[in-house]
Design a protein around this motif. Sequence first.
Motif, mmCIF file in Angstrom:
data_model
loop_
_atom_site.group_PDB
_atom_site.id
_atom_site.type_symbol
_atom_site.label_atom_id
_atom_site.label_comp_id
_atom_site.label_asym_id
_atom_site.label_seq_id
_atom_site.Cartn_x
_atom_site.Cartn_y
_atom_site.Cartn_z
ATOM 1 N N ILE A 32 0.935 -1.046 0.019
ATOM 2 C CA ILE A 32 0.003 0.058 -0.083
ATOM 3 C C ILE A 32 0.867 1.234 -0.023
ATOM 4 C CG2 ILE A 32 0.006 0.065 2.752
ATOM 5 C CD1 ILE A 32 -3.248 0.990 2.121
ATOM 6 N N ALA A 33 0.353 2.154 -0.795
ATOM 7 C CA ALA A 33 1.155 3.527 -0.794
ATOM 8 C C ALA A 33 0.379 4.517 0.022
ATOM 9 C CB ALA A 33 1.420 4.068 -2.411
ATOM 10 N N ASN A 38 -1.940 9.721 5.886
ATOM 11 C CA ASN A 38 -3.168 9.003 6.017
ATOM 12 C C ASN A 38 -4.015 8.571 4.786
ATOM 13 O OD1 ASN A 38 -4.120 11.068 6.020
ATOM 14 N ND2 ASN A 38 -5.012 11.059 8.092
ATOM 15 N N GLN A 39 -3.551 9.228 3.519
ATOM 16 C CA GLN A 39 -4.319 9.274 2.317
ATOM 17 C C GLN A 39 -3.846 8.381 1.573
ATOM 18 O OE1 GLN A 39 -4.506 13.346 0.703
ATOM 19 N NE2 GLN A 39 -5.530 12.449 -1.337
ATOM 20 N N LEU A 40 -4.903 7.482 1.026
ATOM 21 C CA LEU A 40 -4.496 6.406 0.052
ATOM 22 C C LEU A 40 -3.949 6.727 -1.240
ATOM 23 C CD1 LEU A 40 -4.305 3.309 -0.518
ATOM 24 C CD2 LEU A 40 -6.574 3.439 -1.233
ATOM 25 N N ASP A 45 -0.547 -4.310 -6.828
ATOM 26 C CA ASP A 45 0.501 -4.181 -8.067
ATOM 27 C C ASP A 45 0.732 -2.747 -8.385
ATOM 28 O OD1 ASP A 45 -0.038 -6.900 -8.038
ATOM 29 O OD2 ASP A 45 -1.231 -6.862 -9.862
ATOM 30 N N ALA A 46 -0.110 -1.742 -8.219
ATOM 31 C CA ALA A 46 0.305 -0.409 -8.490
ATOM 32 C C ALA A 46 1.194 0.173 -7.474
ATOM 33 C CB ALA A 46 -0.923 0.696 -8.717
ATOM 34 N N ALA A 47 0.833 -0.265 -6.281
ATOM 35 C CA ALA A 47 1.809 0.519 -5.263
ATOM 36 C C ALA A 47 3.269 -0.509 -5.041
ATOM 37 C CB ALA A 47 1.079 0.138 -3.802
ATOM 38 N N TYR A 48 3.297 -1.559 -5.456
ATOM 39 C CA TYR A 48 4.352 -2.389 -5.411
ATOM 40 C C TYR A 48 5.332 -1.899 -6.572
ATOM 41 C CZ TYR A 48 7.746 -6.294 -5.597
ATOM 42 O OH TYR A 48 8.819 -7.302 -5.539
ATOM 43 N N ALA A 49 4.830 -1.360 -7.788
ATOM 44 C CA ALA A 49 5.564 -0.692 -8.825
ATOM 45 C C ALA A 49 6.493 0.421 -8.252
ATOM 46 C CB ALA A 49 4.550 -0.267 -9.991
ATOM 47 N N MET A 50 5.807 1.226 -7.187
ATOM 48 C CA MET A 50 6.675 2.136 -6.618
ATOM 49 C C MET A 50 7.528 1.896 -5.742
ATOM 50 S SD MET A 50 3.065 4.473 -5.898
ATOM 51 C CE MET A 50 1.964 4.547 -7.139
#
Length: 339
Positions: A32-33, A38-40, A45-50
């Motif tokens: 999770i990014a 505290n804001q998503l 997969d999109a967060a893992y790419a970061m």
Amino acid sequence: MSTNVYGIDLGTCNLKIFCKATGKVINEKNTIAIVNKNQLYAFGDAAYAMYEKAPDTIKVSFPIVNGVIADYNNMQTMIGEVLDKHVKNHTKGAEYIIAVPTAITKVEEKAFFDMFYKSRFKPKNVQLCKRPIADAVGLDLDVLSPTGYMIVNIGADTTEISVISLGGLVLSELLHFGGKRIDESIISYLKRNFSLAIGQKTAMYLKETLGCALPEEEERTAKIVGRDLVSGLPIEMEISSKVIYEAIKDNLNSICNSIKIILEKTPPELAKDIIHSGIYITGGSSKISKLDELFTQITNIKVNSCEYPEESAVRGLNKIVSDDKIKKLAYSMETRNFR
């Protein structure tokens, strides 16, 4: 029974959800990014790419650490977003069954239960199941029979070695050791021997591409980019499978030694069953090439692998809630003591 039943395996690296209505497994990176504390910003997969690429203003994290929930709020947010993305309006009033590790405390176990029981989905029912039991069911083993089976689940942060019989755990050991430790060994080995600094993602790529549990006759290579520790500049380097073998062999031998210790503690009658049926290996990190051959060399027992080892537990959960004979393998914490 509701047709909306979800079997959920909260892994350190991947979140696996089996949806009974569709018969499909949802598999997203358990990442999770968060921005502005505290804001998503992104999930899955999109967060893992970061990961390893995000600026300081974006915090990329893994809510599960060493098999247990380390970040309760972000984990609950992550599950909600993944379910909304893939199944939309079919989550309220559904039944949830969650795989939990062995050798965790009641408080840690309750966190898995409350994650869904106190969620906005207002579930009809929430149940838990020990992961080795779910693995065995997912592998189509007759878990209720008086037959001993050994299950070795090699995950990202943990390795669970269990002996089961009659639907219960006879012996079980949870090692805080898994695929991430192997990745770290590759990073350390390249830094020490090649003065090359690489990230976790590159180490995982080398493990999955070149990793082998036994020496290979034909050497394979892969090109990677890292930072030269001498010059401080980026550099492209070709790494061989022999180098990766040397980097990970000690880690794999540690798992072998732990399996031997459990086998030594196994009652003779169950040991006889294990010799006949073999050792079953599951979990994402069990896909390392020739790992089954290494285990067989060390234990003199055949080793069985499966096609989708990272999904065996979540598929087993679906069978448990669908089959009245084995439904008793799941249990609930919905009592006065836990409300």
